[in-house]
Design an enzyme around this catalytic site. Structure first.
Site, mmCIF file in Angstrom:
data_model
loop_
_atom_site.group_PDB
_atom_site.id
_atom_site.type_symbol
_atom_site.label_atom_id
_atom_site.label_comp_id
_atom_site.label_asym_id
_atom_site.label_seq_id
_atom_site.Cartn_x
_atom_site.Cartn_y
_atom_site.Cartn_z
ATOM 1 N N HIS A 474 0.792 -1.236 0.000
ATOM 2 C CA HIS A 474 0.000 0.000 0.000
ATOM 3 C C HIS A 474 0.822 1.284 0.000
ATOM 4 C CE1 HIS A 474 -3.513 2.344 0.209
ATOM 5 N NE2 HIS A 474 -4.247 1.559 0.965
ATOM 6 N N TYR A 588 -14.605 5.822 8.627
ATOM 7 C CA TYR A 588 -13.622 6.286 7.645
ATOM 8 C C TYR A 588 -14.093 5.867 6.259
ATOM 9 C CZ TYR A 588 -8.918 6.723 5.490
ATOM 10 O OH TYR A 588 -7.839 7.067 4.709
ATOM 11 N N THR A 601 -5.099 10.518 -0.693
ATOM 12 C CA THR A 601 -6.454 10.311 -0.173
ATOM 13 C C THR A 601 -6.775 11.311 0.933
ATOM 14 O OG1 THR A 601 -5.677 8.709 1.473
ATOM 15 C CG2 THR A 601 -6.420 7.837 -0.667
#
Length: 800
Positions: A474, A588, A601
Site C-alpha cells: 500500500h 472512515y 487520499t
C-alpha cells in the site's frame, strides 16, 4: 541443458597450440538486442520527458509559431531578431562568424522560440488557475450553470492537444490547499457531535478551542511554509509516518487484494492463465514506460494526478529497523515466480521482444513440472515479509545480504513483480457460495503467510484451477492505481488474448527459449529460527481474519439513481444503519485528492448528525427522508476531494508538533480515536473496456482489505454495472463485538429497508425496473451456470 550453453557468451581452452576462443553467437545476439532495447527505452523516456515538460506546447506548435513569426516579419519588412544580434554585436564580434542574413534567421528563430515558450507557459499557468476552481462540483445533479459551461470550455482550450500523455498535466495541477485551523476545528466538532454525549462533547469542545487559540496558529505557520515550498504538504509525511514507519506486519494490516471474475472461468489451466495475465501486465508496463496510458479525466475534462503510477513496477519495500524505504529501479527484465517452496527467475524478453502468452505459459509449465525440492529454509522464507518489520530488517541484514543470498534477494526485490503459482484451488461455487468466496478472499489477503512476497509492489496469484487475483503493497500508491492495471488485464485476458479449445494460450511454444533459473539460497539455522518466529506471528494474524463477500444482486446503481440518490451516499447510509443496529462509530471513507498534484487520499467522516438521525428513525419505525443525510454526505465528499477535509490537516499539524517537541492534548486524543468502521469504494475507472450491458460478468468482482481496528470492520464495495454491488467485509474472530457474516446480513437488510422507503409498488416505472433487474440477475446466473457446466464438459473431454 541447451539453455545452460546459451547462457555462456564465450568459452576458451588453453592448449600447447595457444588459446582456443569459442564465441556463442546466440548469446552475443541476445546481449546486443538487450542493449538495443535499453537504449530505445532511454530515448522514449527522454522524448516523453521533453513532451511533458513543454505541455500544452508541442514541437508542431513550435514550428508553427516560428514559421508564422518569421513569415510575418518578412511580410512587414521587420527585423525578425528584434535587433538581438545588434545588441550582442556591441560586446562580441558576431559578424566575424555569421553574415547579416544568418543573424536575422538565427535571431528570428530564437525570438520565435521565446514567443512559443511564453505561449505554452501562459497556457499552463492559466490552466493551473482554472483547475483551482471547484465550483462545478457543487452544482445540483443534472444542472450545469453558464459559469460552469464557460469554465469547461476554457479548460479544454488551455489543455492543448487532444491526446495528452499520462504525465502531461502534472505541472498544470494546482497544489493541495491548506485549510484554516478554525475551519478544520469546526468541521471536526461537527463530526464528533453524534458520537459523544453532552459531557464528552463539551470537554472535547474545550480542548479544541484551546488548541485553536493557543498552539494551533504556531503549528499552522510552519505548515503554511511547507505548503508554499513543497508540491504537496501531506503526501510525503503520509507515506513515511502512516506506512513506512509502521513496525507491525503489513500483511492484513496494510496490503489489500483484488479479485478475478466472479462467474467466468476462462481456462482451468494454471500455466495458461498465468501466461495471458503476465503478458497483459507486461504490455501495460510497456505503455506505462512510453506514457501511452491516458490520464484519468473527470467528466473527460478535469485531469487527475498520475504521479502514483511511477512506482508500479520494479519496486519493493525494503525493511529497516526504524523505518522502511521504497526501492524503485528504472527497468527490470525479469519476474520471480514462487511455486511449492521454490523461487524461479523468469526473463520476460527474448529476441528483444516481450515473451508471447504461449511462451510465458511454456515457462510456467516448466516450473510446474520441476520435481526439485525446496532448499532448507527456502519454502517459508517469505514469512519474514509477513511478520513484524524489525525482525525482518535484522534477519535481512544479518543473513540475506551476503554470499549467494545477496544475489537471490536482489533478484526478488528488483523483479518487475512477483508471481505465485498457488497449489490450492479457489473459485466461486454456486453450490457453496459463502464458504467458497470467504476462502478465496482470505487466500488473496494472506495465503499461507509464506507464499507471497508482501514487500513487492504487487503479487500476481494464480491458483491451481486457473482462478487468479492480486495482493498489493500500500505505501507506494492507493488502490485505484493497481485497479487501473487490473482492469486492463481482465479486459485483455479472455477477449483480446483468448484461449484455444483445450484451454492453452493462443500461439505456439518457443522452440529455443531458455528455461527459468532456480534461485539458490543458503539460509543458516539462525535465520530459519527468525523465519519460524515471523511465521508464527503472521499465522496468528491470518487465522484471526474473518472475511465475508456478498454479491448483492437484489438491485444496483440503476435503481438507486431512479430514486434520485447518489449510489455512494445510499450505500454509506446503509452501512451506518447496519452498524447502528449495534451502535454508531467513527467511520472512515476514503476519497481521493488527485485533482491536486501528488494527491493521494482524504477521509470522509460518514457518520454525520443527519445520518444518525435517519438511522434512529428507521430503528424506531418512524422513518424520515434519506435525502438530507445523502445531501450532507455528498457535501462532505466534495469537501474532501477539494482539499477541505479534516484528518490530513490534523495529521500534519500533529507531525509538526512532534518536530517542535510540543504536546497537544487535543491532537493526541483526536489521532488516537479508533476507526471501527473503515470503508472504501473500488471505482471502475475504464468502463469503455467492458460491455457491462451485455456481459456484466466480465468484470472484476472488486477487492478488499483487513480491519483497521481490532473491534471494527473493513468494508470495501464495488458498483458493477446497473444491477450488482459486491461487498467485501473483514473483521477479527477474536473480537466478541464483530462478526463479518452477521454484519453482511445487516447490510443486505439495511439496503432493502432503505429501498422500501421509495415505495416501488406506488410507482409503476420503478416497479417494472425492479422486476427487469431481478430478471437480468437470474439470466446472468443461469448463463454462468451453463458456462461452468460447459467448462467441466470440456475438461472431462480433454482428460479422456
Amino acid at each position: 541443458m541447451a539453455e545452460a550453453h546459451q547462457a555462456v557468451a564465450f568459452q576458451f581452452t588453453v592448449s600447447p597450440d595457444g588459446i582456443d576462443l569459442q564465441l556463442s553467437h546466440e548469446a552475443l545476439r541476445q546481449i546486443y538486442l538487450s542493449g538495443l532495447h535499453s537504449w530505445k527505452k532511454k530515448f522514449i523516456r527522454f522524448k516523453n520527458g521533453v513532451m511533458t515538460g513543454v505541455y500544452p506546447g508541442s514541437p508542431t506548435g513550435l514550428m508553427l509559431v516560428v514559421g508564422l513569426y518569421m513569415g510575418r516579419a518578412k511580410y512587414v519588412q521587420a527585423d525578425p531578431s528584434l535587433a538581438l544580434f545588434t545588441k550582442v554585436g556591441a560586446h562580441l564580434p558576431v559578424s566575424r562568424y555569421m553574415s547579416f542574413e544568418k543573424q536575422q534567421v538565427v535571431g528570428g528563430v530564437l525570438v520565435g522560440t521565446g514567443l512559443w515558450v511564453a505561449i505554452f507557459f501562459t497556457m499552463r499557468t492559466a490552466l493551473k488557475w482554472l483547475l483551482s476552481w471547484h465550483g462545478w462540483m457543487y452544482a445540483h445533479h443534472g444542472t450545469v450553470s453558464w459559469r460552469t459551461r464557460i469554465w469547461l470550455v476554457l479548460v479544454k482550450i488551455f489543455s492543448g492537444r487532444r491526446n495528452p500523455q499520462l504525465y502531461s498535466f502534472q505541472t498544470s495541477l494546482p497544489h493541495l490547499p491548506l485549510p484554516s485551523v478554525k475551519d478544520t476545528i469546526n468541521r471536526y466538532l461537527e463530526s464528533a457531535h453524534p458520537l459523544m454525549d453532552d459531557e464528552q462533547y463539551l470537554r472535547m469542545e474545550g480542548l479544541a478551542k484551546d488548541f485553536e487559540k493557543g498552539l494551533g496558529p504556531k503549528l499552522q505557520w510552519y505548515l503554511k511554509l511547507k505548503s508554499w515550498w513543497a508540491t504537496n504538504y501531506v503526501s510525503d509525511w503520509w507515506e513515511e509516518y502512516i506506512y513506512l514507519r509502521g513496525r507491525g506486519p503489513i500483511m492484513v494490516n496494510s496490503n489489500y487484494y483484488a479479485m478475478d471474475f466472479l462467474y467466468v472461468f476462462p481456462t482451468s489451466l494454471q500455466a495458461a492463465r498465468a501466461g495471458n495475465a503476465i503478458h497483459a501486465i507486461m504490455l501495460y508496463r510497456r505503455m506505462l514506460d512510453r506514457a501511452q496510458i491516458k490520464p484519468l479525466m473527470l467528466q473527460n475534462t478535469i485531469p487527475m494526478c498520475s504521479a502514483q503510477y511511477e512506482r508500479m513496477f520494479n519496486t519493493s519495500r525494503i525493511p529497516g529497523v526504524d523505518t522502511d524505504t521504497i526501492q524503485h529501479i528504472q527497468d527490470s527484465r525479469h519476474i520471480v515466480v514462487y511455486h511449492r517452496g521454490r523461487y524461479f527467475k523468469v526473463p520476460m524478453f527474448y529476441d528483444g521482444k516481450v515473451l508471447s502468452p504461449r511462451a510465458v505459459e511454456q515457462q510456467m509449465e516448466r516450473i510446474l513440472a520441476d520435481p526439485s525440492e525446496p532448499q532448507p529454509g527456502e519454502e517459508c522464507l517469505a514469512a519474514l515479509t509477513a511478520g513484524d518489520r524489525v525482525p525482518w530488517a535484522e534477519a535481512r541484514e544479518a543473513y540475506l545480504r551476503q554470499g549467494r543470498n545477496q544475489q537471490a534477494l536482489d533478484t526478488v526485490e528488483k523483479a518487475a513483480f512477483f508471481v505465485t503459482l498457488d497449489d490450492t484451488e479457489q473459485r466461486y461455487k454456486a453450490e457453496d457460495p459463502v464458504r467458497s468466496l470467504d476462502s478465496y478472499a482470505k487466500s488473496l489477503l494472506h495465503g499461507k503467510c509464506y507464499d507471497r512476497w508482501f514487500d513487492k509492489s504487487f503479487n500476481l496469484i494464480v491458483f491451481r484451477n486457473g482462478t487468479m487475483g492480486l495482493n498489493a503493497e500500500h505505501s507506494w500508491a492507493d488502490a485505484p492505481i493497481i485497479g487501473h492495471l487490473w482492469e486492463h488485464v481482465l479486459s485483455m485476458d479472455p477477449v483480446k488474448l483468448g484461449y484455444t479449445e483445450e484451454g492453452h494460450c493462443k500461439g505456439n511454444p518457443h522452440p529455443s527459449l531458455p528455461g527459468p533459473q532456480r534461485l539458490q539460497w543458503n539460509i543458516p539455522a539462525e535465520c530459519q529460527t527468525a523465519i519460524a518466529s515471523s511465521l508464527m506471528v503472521a499465522k496468528a494474524l491470518a487465522d484471526d481474519v474473518d472475511s465475508h463477500i456478498i454479491p448483492f444482486n437484489c438491485f444496483g446503481k440503476g435503481l438507486i439513481k431512479k430514486c434520485r440518490t447518489s449510489p455512494d451516499a445510499f450505500i454509506q447510509i446503509a452501512l451506518q444503519l447496519a452498524h447502528f443496529r449495534g451502535r454508531f462509530c467513527l467511520t472512515y471513507e476514503a476519497s481521493m485528492t488527485r485533482m491536486f498534484r501528488e494527491g493521494r487520499t482524504e477521509t470522509v467522516r460518514s457518520c454525520t448528525v443527519e445520518t444518525c438521525a435517519f438511522a434512529r428513525s428507521m430503528v424506531e419505525d418512524n422513518p424520515v427522508s434519506i435525502l438530507e443525510a445523502a445531501t450532507r454526505h455528498q457535501q462532505l465528499y466534495r469537501l474532501a476531494m477539494t482539499g477541505g477535509g479534516i484528518d490530513r490537516h490534523l495529521f500534519c499539524l500533529y507531525v509538526v508538533s512532534k518536530y517542535l517537541g510540543e504536546d497537544s492534548a487535543f491532537l493526541k486524543e483526536v489521532l488516537s480515536e479508533p476507526w471501527r468502521l473503515s470503508t472504501s469504494q473500488t471505482p471502475l475507472q475504464q468502463v469503455e473496456l467492458f460491455d457491462l450491458a451485455r456481459h456484466p460478468e466480465y468484470v472484476s468482482s472488486g477487492g478488499g482489505f483487513g480491519p483497521v481496528a481490532d473491534d471494527g470492520y473493513g468494508v470495501s464495495y464495488i458498483i458493477l454495472g446497473e444491477n450488482l454491488i459486491n461487498f467485501h467485509i473483514s473483521s477479527k474472530h477474536s473480537s466478541p463485538e464483530t462478526d463479518s457474516h452477521r454484519f453482511g446480513n445487516l447490510i443486505k437488510q439495511a439496503m432493502l429497508d432503505i429501498l422500501a422507503l421509495f415505495q416501488l409498488d406506488a410507482n409503476p416505472q420503478l416497479e417494472l425496473f425492479h422486476r427487469l433487474t431481478q430478471t437480468k440477475c437470474c439470466v446472468m446466473i443461469l448463463e454462468c451456470v451453463l458456462r461452468s457446466y460447459n467448462n467441466k464438459i470440456r475438461v472431462y473431454r480433454n482428460d479422456l
